[in-house]
Write an enzyme that holds these catalytic residues in place. Structure first.
Site, short mmCIF file in Angstrom:
data_model
loop_
_atom_site.label_atom_id
_atom_site.label_comp_id
_atom_site.label_asym_id
_atom_site.label_seq_id
_atom_site.Cartn_x
_atom_site.Cartn_y
_atom_site.Cartn_z
N GLU A 18 8.07 28.95 74.24
CA GLU A 18 8.08 27.85 75.20
C GLU A 18 7.75 26.52 74.55
O GLU A 18 8.33 25.49 74.90
CB GLU A 18 7.12 28.14 76.36
CG GLU A 18 7.55 29.29 77.26
CD GLU A 18 8.94 29.08 77.84
OE1 GLU A 18 9.40 27.93 77.92
OE2 GLU A 18 9.57 30.08 78.22
N CYS A 44 25.61 25.82 85.67
CA CYS A 44 25.36 24.52 86.30
C CYS A 44 25.08 23.50 85.21
O CYS A 44 24.02 22.87 85.15
CB CYS A 44 24.18 24.63 87.27
SG CYS A 44 24.11 23.30 88.49
N TYR A 66 5.15 22.66 83.25
CA TYR A 66 6.24 23.62 83.02
C TYR A 66 5.79 24.79 82.16
O TYR A 66 5.98 25.97 82.51
CB TYR A 66 7.46 22.95 82.37
CG TYR A 66 8.34 24.03 81.78
CD1 TYR A 66 9.11 24.83 82.61
CD2 TYR A 66 8.30 24.33 80.42
CE1 TYR A 66 9.85 25.88 82.10
CE2 TYR A 66 9.03 25.37 79.90
CZ TYR A 66 9.80 26.15 80.74
OH TYR A 66 10.50 27.20 80.23
N CYS A 125 31.44 25.76 88.73
CA CYS A 125 31.09 26.13 90.10
C CYS A 125 31.82 27.39 90.57
O CYS A 125 31.31 28.15 91.39
CB CYS A 125 31.38 24.97 91.05
SG CYS A 125 30.37 23.50 90.69
N GLN A 168 12.23 20.35 74.99
CA GLN A 168 13.19 19.32 74.58
C GLN A 168 14.06 19.76 73.39
O GLN A 168 14.49 18.93 72.60
CB GLN A 168 12.46 18.02 74.23
CG GLN A 168 11.84 17.37 75.44
CD GLN A 168 12.86 16.82 76.38
OE1 GLN A 168 13.48 15.81 76.11
NE2 GLN A 168 13.08 17.50 77.51
N THR A 169 14.23 21.06 73.25
CA THR A 169 14.96 21.57 72.10
C THR A 169 15.86 22.71 72.54
O THR A 169 15.43 23.60 73.26
CB THR A 169 13.97 22.07 71.03
OG1 THR A 169 12.99 21.07 70.78
CG2 THR A 169 14.69 22.39 69.73
N TRP A 187 13.20 35.78 72.00
CA TRP A 187 11.94 35.73 72.74
C TRP A 187 12.02 36.50 74.05
O TRP A 187 11.03 36.58 74.77
CB TRP A 187 11.52 34.29 73.00
CG TRP A 187 12.62 33.41 73.48
CD1 TRP A 187 12.97 33.18 74.77
CD2 TRP A 187 13.50 32.63 72.67
NE1 TRP A 187 14.02 32.31 74.83
CE2 TRP A 187 14.36 31.95 73.56
CE3 TRP A 187 13.66 32.44 71.30
CZ2 TRP A 187 15.38 31.10 73.10
CZ3 TRP A 187 14.66 31.60 70.86
CH2 TRP A 187 15.50 30.93 71.75
N ARG A 188 13.20 37.04 74.37
CA ARG A 188 13.28 37.86 75.57
C ARG A 188 13.05 39.33 75.25
O ARG A 188 13.04 40.17 76.15
CB ARG A 188 14.64 37.70 76.24
CG ARG A 188 14.79 36.35 76.91
CD ARG A 188 16.04 36.29 77.76
NE ARG A 188 16.11 35.01 78.46
CZ ARG A 188 17.25 34.39 78.78
NH1 ARG A 188 18.40 34.95 78.46
NH2 ARG A 188 17.22 33.24 79.41
#
Length: 387
Positions: free
Chosen positions: A45, A200, A128, A207, A50-51, A32-33
């Site tokens: 999207e 993250c 979102y 880190c 949640q996937t 999708w990019r």
DNA sequence: AAAGCGGGGCC
DNA sequence: GGCCCAGCTTT
């Protein structure tokens, strides 16, 4: 990094520069990019709600191939759309997506609106998703906040409160908005998510590899394992259910789940709750409950296997049976559609995950010859009644 | 504010 | 076995 330093312009531009440099090197090549077409951004999207990325990848490609644009999606059968969603979960998304495409055709001339308020009127598009579509497809200056960036921003702020609370959400949305660049907003938002996803991470964040560690309040104090605060309480309920493959002269009974039950719109084998009674009474309970559900009386239950699975807050032990058709004794018409299907028809119906597993059993184990013959005696062939 | 909605990946 | 995931909608 603290909320008060949000006004520091120099800090923010350094942050953005470091993040973009990192993203340029580390961005994954995701299907999708490869396009910024609003329709494709929208589909991705919705699927990604949640996937996880790895789960969505193959679904996205197939979906776009079958429904290449809004008009083709709007014109599709809902069942066909659901079939492309099979296995992805949260099937309401697929039904809403289908409805939304029809709404876009009817109200917006077939194009996704660029105004946040109008975009938000489409079912399935919340804060979102609207921000993601507008920033990625239209480069609008809209913030996003989702699982990855919630974690990332909460750690940057060393936010010790509950990130899910109203106060936490307000704080993090404000930070997401304050960080936004003037242009190339979509790439920036995706970079935030990518950093949250690859570096993250929920556990053992990397880190040392983080381009913005300089400004991270959690890393500075070694708090990255405690932030964000885990506020999850599972509280599963254990339940038992039974699913029955009812065979009738080579075909099996399927029913479509109604609007008020799980898997609404999908097809499933007749499925009933099972009381924890003694095994001797099981066959009778099954016959009675399946009859009440489908109007069909079945007998000679044979246990096939036990499947454990979870949905929402239930841990389900699903006892799977095979049974023979006796007669159709419906006392009242059934609202939910049901059909006798040949095994070869099963792949073209959208099933839930356990239904799909049982469908595999049907294909792999054709009924014994004796059973078909017995079924024929108790249910002699006759012409179908005209409605 | 909390619950409902799926299924798979991962430790 | 529990936690987590490019959330949204309804109660």
């Amino acid at each position: 990094m603290s909320v008060s330093s949000l006004t520091d312009t120099r800090w923010r531009s350094n942050f953005r520069r470091r993040l973009r440099a990192w993203y340029k090197r580390q961005a994954r090549d995701l299907p999708w990019r490869r396009s910024r077409e609003p329709y494709q951004v929208w589909i991705s999207e919705i699927m990604l709600q949640q996937t996880q990325v790895s789960t969505v990848r193959p679904y996205f490609q197939r979906f776009i191939r079958s429904f290449p644009n809004i008009a083709s999606l709007a014109a599709a059968d809902e069942q066909d759309v659901l079939r492309h969603w099979e296995g992805l979960g949260y099937y309401r998304r697929a039904r809403q997506l289908h409805r939304a495409a029809q709404q876009v055709v009817a109200e917006f001339g077939g194009q996704l609106p660029r105004e946040p308020d109008r975009l938000r009127t489409l079912p399935g598009i919340g804060p979102y998703t609207a921000g993601a579509i507008l920033s990625i497809a239209f480069d609008a200056r809209e913030p996003i906040l989702e699982a990855n960036t919630t974690r990332l921003l909460a750690r940057l702020l060393a936010y010790r409160g509950d990130v899910g609370s109203a106060a936490g959400q307000r704080t993090l949305w404000a930070l997401a908005a304050a960080l936004l660049p003037r242009k190339d907003v979509g790439r920036f938002n995706q970079a935030l998510m990518e950093l949250g996803s690859l570096v993250c991470k929920p556990r053992a964040p990397a880190c040392n590899a983080c381009p913005v560690r300089t400004w991270c309040g959690s890393a500075a104090h070694g708090l990255q394992d405690q932030i964000p605060k885990a506020a999850r309480k599972t509280a599963y309920e254990e339940i038992r259910e039974a699913a029955v493959i009812i065979r009738r002269r080579g075909r099996v009974l399927l029913r479509r789940c109604g609007p008020d039950e799980r898997w609404s719109g999908l097809w499933d084998f007749p499925r009933v709750p099972l009381s924890a009674g003694d095994p001797a009474a099981l066959a009778g309970e099954l016959t009675r409950k399946v009859h009440r559900l489908t109007g069909v009386i079945a007998a000679e239950h044979r246990h096939l296997k036990t499947i454990k699975h979870g949905v929402t807050r239930f841990r389900i032990t699903l006892e799977c049976f095979e049974a023979a058709y006796v007669e159709n004794a419906a006392s009242q018409p059934h609202i939910s559609p049901q059909k006798w299907l040949w095994p070869k028809q099963l792949p073209s119906y959208p099933l839930n995950s356990t239904g799909r597993k049982l469908a595999g059993l049907v294909a792999g184990h054709p009924p014994p010859a004796g059973q078909a013959a017995r079924g024929q005696r108790t249910n002699p062939r006759r012409r179908a009644y005209a409605p």
